[in-house]
Design a protein around this motif. Structure first.
Motif, PDB file in Angstrom:
ATOM      1  N   LEU A 157       1.035  -1.182  -0.139  1.00  0.00           N
ATOM      2  CA  LEU A 157      -0.067   0.013   0.026  1.00  0.00           C
ATOM      3  C   LEU A 157       0.888   0.958   0.115  1.00  0.00           C
ATOM      4  O   LEU A 157       1.775   1.488   0.986  1.00  0.00           O
ATOM      5  N   MET A 158       0.757   2.064  -1.045  1.00  0.00           N
ATOM      6  CA  MET A 158       1.795   3.187  -1.056  1.00  0.00           C
ATOM      7  C   MET A 158       0.950   4.505  -1.404  1.00  0.00           C
ATOM      8  O   MET A 158      -0.135   4.278  -1.373  1.00  0.00           O
ATOM      9  N   SER A 159       1.854   5.465  -1.229  1.00  0.00           N
ATOM     10  CA  SER A 159       1.305   6.898  -1.480  1.00  0.00           C
ATOM     11  C   SER A 159       2.050   7.866  -1.964  1.00  0.00           C
ATOM     12  O   SER A 159       3.176   7.283  -2.474  1.00  0.00           O
ATOM     13  N   ASN A 160       1.860   9.117  -2.070  1.00  0.00           N
ATOM     14  CA  ASN A 160       2.886  10.002  -2.728  1.00  0.00           C
ATOM     15  C   ASN A 160       4.140  10.160  -1.810  1.00  0.00           C
ATOM     16  O   ASN A 160       4.847  10.857  -2.106  1.00  0.00           O
ATOM     17  N   THR A 161       4.016   9.689  -0.491  1.00  0.00           N
ATOM     18  CA  THR A 161       5.126   9.855   0.444  1.00  0.00           C
ATOM     19  C   THR A 161       6.225   9.050  -0.383  1.00  0.00           C
ATOM     20  O   THR A 161       7.451   9.408  -0.506  1.00  0.00           O
ATOM     21  N   HIS A 162       5.912   8.021  -1.337  1.00  0.00           N
ATOM     22  CA  HIS A 162       6.668   7.225  -2.074  1.00  0.00           C
ATOM     23  C   HIS A 162       7.490   7.975  -2.952  1.00  0.00           C
ATOM     24  O   HIS A 162       8.577   7.637  -3.164  1.00  0.00           O
ATOM     25  N   THR A 163       6.821   8.709  -3.770  1.00  0.00           N
ATOM     26  CA  THR A 163       7.360   9.336  -4.912  1.00  0.00           C
ATOM     27  C   THR A 163       8.102  10.726  -4.648  1.00  0.00           C
ATOM     28  O   THR A 163       8.938  10.873  -5.130  1.00  0.00           O
ATOM     29  N   TYR A 184      -2.074  24.212 -10.326  1.00  0.00           N
ATOM     30  CA  TYR A 184      -1.530  23.823  -8.987  1.00  0.00           C
ATOM     31  C   TYR A 184      -2.563  22.746  -8.509  1.00  0.00           C
ATOM     32  O   TYR A 184      -3.826  22.602  -8.638  1.00  0.00           O
ATOM     33  N   GLU A 185      -1.924  21.467  -7.939  1.00  0.00           N
ATOM     34  CA  GLU A 185      -2.535  20.501  -7.672  1.00  0.00           C
ATOM     35  C   GLU A 185      -1.660  19.914  -6.556  1.00  0.00           C
ATOM     36  O   GLU A 185      -0.488  19.494  -6.712  1.00  0.00           O
ATOM     37  N   ALA A 186      -2.144  19.711  -5.158  1.00  0.00           N
ATOM     38  CA  ALA A 186      -1.490  18.801  -4.137  1.00  0.00           C
ATOM     39  C   ALA A 186      -2.453  17.988  -3.463  1.00  0.00           C
ATOM     40  O   ALA A 186      -3.029  18.582  -2.443  1.00  0.00           O
ATOM     41  N   THR A 187      -2.411  16.671  -3.708  1.00  0.00           N
ATOM     42  CA  THR A 187      -3.283  15.965  -3.083  1.00  0.00           C
ATOM     43  C   THR A 187      -2.629  14.776  -2.200  1.00  0.00           C
ATOM     44  O   THR A 187      -1.148  14.676  -2.798  1.00  0.00           O
ATOM     45  N   ILE A 188      -3.158  14.037  -1.545  1.00  0.00           N
ATOM     46  CA  ILE A 188      -2.789  12.870  -0.912  1.00  0.00           C
ATOM     47  C   ILE A 188      -3.557  11.646  -1.464  1.00  0.00           C
ATOM     48  O   ILE A 188      -4.614  11.506  -1.641  1.00  0.00           O
ATOM     49  N   TRP A 189      -2.828  10.915  -2.068  1.00  0.00           N
ATOM     50  CA  TRP A 189      -3.260   9.521  -2.968  1.00  0.00           C
ATOM     51  C   TRP A 189      -2.621   8.405  -2.419  1.00  0.00           C
ATOM     52  O   TRP A 189      -1.728   8.246  -1.973  1.00  0.00           O
ATOM     53  N   LEU A 190      -3.559   7.376  -2.671  1.00  0.00           N
ATOM     54  CA  LEU A 190      -2.978   5.829  -2.336  1.00  0.00           C
ATOM     55  C   LEU A 190      -2.951   4.989  -3.529  1.00  0.00           C
ATOM     56  O   LEU A 190      -3.827   5.239  -4.556  1.00  0.00           O
ATOM     57  N   GLY A 191      -2.252   4.134  -3.355  1.00  0.00           N
ATOM     58  CA  GLY A 191      -2.169   2.837  -4.603  1.00  0.00           C
ATOM     59  C   GLY A 191      -1.532   1.632  -4.151  1.00  0.00           C
ATOM     60  O   GLY A 191      -1.133   1.641  -2.747  1.00  0.00           O
ATOM     61  N   LEU A 192      -1.683   0.680  -5.066  1.00  0.00           N
ATOM     62  CA  LEU A 192      -1.272  -0.580  -4.807  1.00  0.00           C
ATOM     63  C   LEU A 192       0.144  -0.865  -5.620  1.00  0.00           C
ATOM     64  O   LEU A 192      -0.143  -0.608  -6.911  1.00  0.00           O
TER      65      LEU A 192
END
Length: 333
Positions: free
Chosen positions: A102-108, A256-264
Motif C-alpha cells: 500500500l503506497m502513497s505520494n510519500t513514496h514518490t 496547482y494540485e497537491a493531494t494525498i493519494w494511495l495505490g497498490l
C-alpha cells in the motif's frame, strides 16, 4: 588423464543441469500458475501506522478484494523510516502476487528526498492500481488580513518572508503542498515544521502560526466553527466536503494540485496476469456507486487507471516532487 578430467567435467555439468531442472520443476509445482492466483492469503504491507487514513483505506480495499477474489487479504502494518521499512520488506519479497504494497505520494517524494534508501521505486516495483486521492485545504488564522487566495497572494508579495505556514514535518505532503505553492505562486512563506499535525494545527488555531495546508476532512469542522479561515482547496476540482471553497487552481495559480493519494504496487517480476487481475478488481471496487458515495463523504475521490497509465502517473509524480525538493533544497530529517 586429460580424457578422465573431461569425462568428469561433462558428468558434473550434467548433474548440475539435472539439479537445476529439478529445482525449477519443484518451484513450478509449489507456485501455482498465475491463472490460479490467489490460492492462499495475500498480504498487503502498509508502511504506515495503524489507524490513519492509509491504513483505513487499505483495510477497506482488503475486505472488498477478499469478497471479490475469494481469498483473505491480510493487512500487515510495518511503519518506520518514513515508509522505508515496510516498503523494503515488500521489495525483498517473492514476486508471486502474495505480498503487495500500500503506497502513497510519500513514496514518490522519497525517491528524491531519500535517495540512499535500499530500493528504487520504479526499478524494484510494478504498479498495480491507484485507489483514491484526498484534497487538502489551505487555512489561515482569522487575524491574517486575507479572506481569499487573491488577497493572500497580494499580502505575501507585499510582505515577503513575513507570513509563515506550519506542517507536520519536512517532506510530508503538507510541507510539499506548501513548497509547491510557493514555487508556483512566486511567493516566499517561512516554513515552520512540527513533529506531527496536531501541534501544527493547534498553533494555527491559536494564532502562533499564520497558515497551514491540512486534510479537508480534518479541517472542515474547524473552518465551520470559525477557528480558521479556508482560503482554497488543493485539488483541480472543488472538494465535496467544502464545496463553497474555491481551489488554488481556479483562484490564481493555474494547474496547482497537491493531494494525498494511495495505490497498490507489487515486487518487480510479479506475473502480468496477476497484476491485470488485481487492477481489474481494484478498479471495479473504486467504480462502485456506494464506494464513491462513502469515500466522497470522507473527502476522497476514487482513481481508476490501467497499470501502464498508473506507472506513467508515478513517474510524473516523482519528477514533479523532485523539482520542488531541489528548488527548495529540502533535506530529510
Amino acid at each position: 588423464m586429460n580424457m578422465s578430467i573431461r569425462l568428469w567435467s561433462a558428468a558434473l555439468a550434467l548433474l548440475c543441469a539435472c539439479a537445476s531442472h529439478a529445482q525449477t520443476q519443484a518451484q513450478a509445482q509449489t507456485q501455482p500458475p498465475a491463472q490460479a492466483w490467489p490460492a492462499r492469503a495475500v498480504r498487503i504491507v502498509v508502511p504506515f501506522a495503524a489507524g490513519g487514513p492509509a491504513d483505513n483505506y487499505a483495510r477497506f480495499i482488503a475486505q472488498r478484494l477478499q469478497e471479490s477474489l475469494g481469498q483473505s487479504f491480510v493487512i500487515d502494518n510495518k511503519p518506520g523510516g518514513g515508509s522505508v521499512l515496510g516498503t523494503d520488506i515488500v521489495a525483498k519479497s517473492p514476486a508471486d502476487g502474495y505480498t503487495l504494497l500500500l503506497m502513497s505520494n510519500t513514496h514518490t517524494v522519497n525517491e528524491t528526498l531519500m535517495a540512499a534508501k535500499p530500493f528504487v521505486l520504479m526499478r524494484d516495483f510494478v504498479g498495480i492500481a491507484p485507489i483514491n486521492y484526498s484534497d487538502l485545504v489551505l487555512v489561515a488564522h482569522p487575524s491574517v488580513p486575507a479572506n481569499n487566495l487573491k488577497d493572500l497572494l497580494r499580502l505575501a508579495k507585499e510582505r515577503p518572508g513575513k507570513l509563515n505556514y506550519a506542517s507536520s514535518g519536512p517532506g510530508t505532503p503538507y510541507h510539499m503542498a506548501g513548497e509547491l505553492f510557493k514555487s508556483m505562486a512566486g511567493v516566499y512563506l517561512v516554513h515552520i515544521p512540527y513533529r506531527g499535525s496536531s501541534g501544527a494545527r493547534t498553533d494555527v488555531m491559536g494564532g502562533q502560526v499564520d497558515l497551514m495546508f491540512d486534510a479537508v476532512t480534518t479541517m472542515a469542522e474547524v473552518v465551520r466553527a470559525g477557528k480558521v479561515k479556508a482560503i482554497a482547496t488543493t485539488g483541480l476540482q472543488r472538494s465535496n466536503v467544502l464545496p463553497d471553497v474555491p481551489t488554488v487552481h481556479e483562484s490564481g495559480v493555474p494547474n496547482y494540485e497537491a493531494t494525498i493519494w494511495l495505490g497498490l504496487m507489487a515486487p518487480k517480476g510479479t506475473p502480468p496476469a496477476i497484476v491485470a487481475r488485481l487492477n481489474e478488481a481494484v478498479s471495479k471496487i473504486a467504480s462502485q456507486p456506494d464506494v464513491k458515495q462513502q469515500w466522497g463523504k470522507q473527502g476522497a475521490t476514487p482513481m481508476v487507471m490501467s497499470p501502464t497509465v498508473f506507472e506513467k502517473y508515478l513517474q510524473d509524480d516523482i519528477a514533479k516532487w523532485s523539482r520542488v525538493i531541489k528548488t527548495a533544497n529540502i533535506k530529510a530529517e
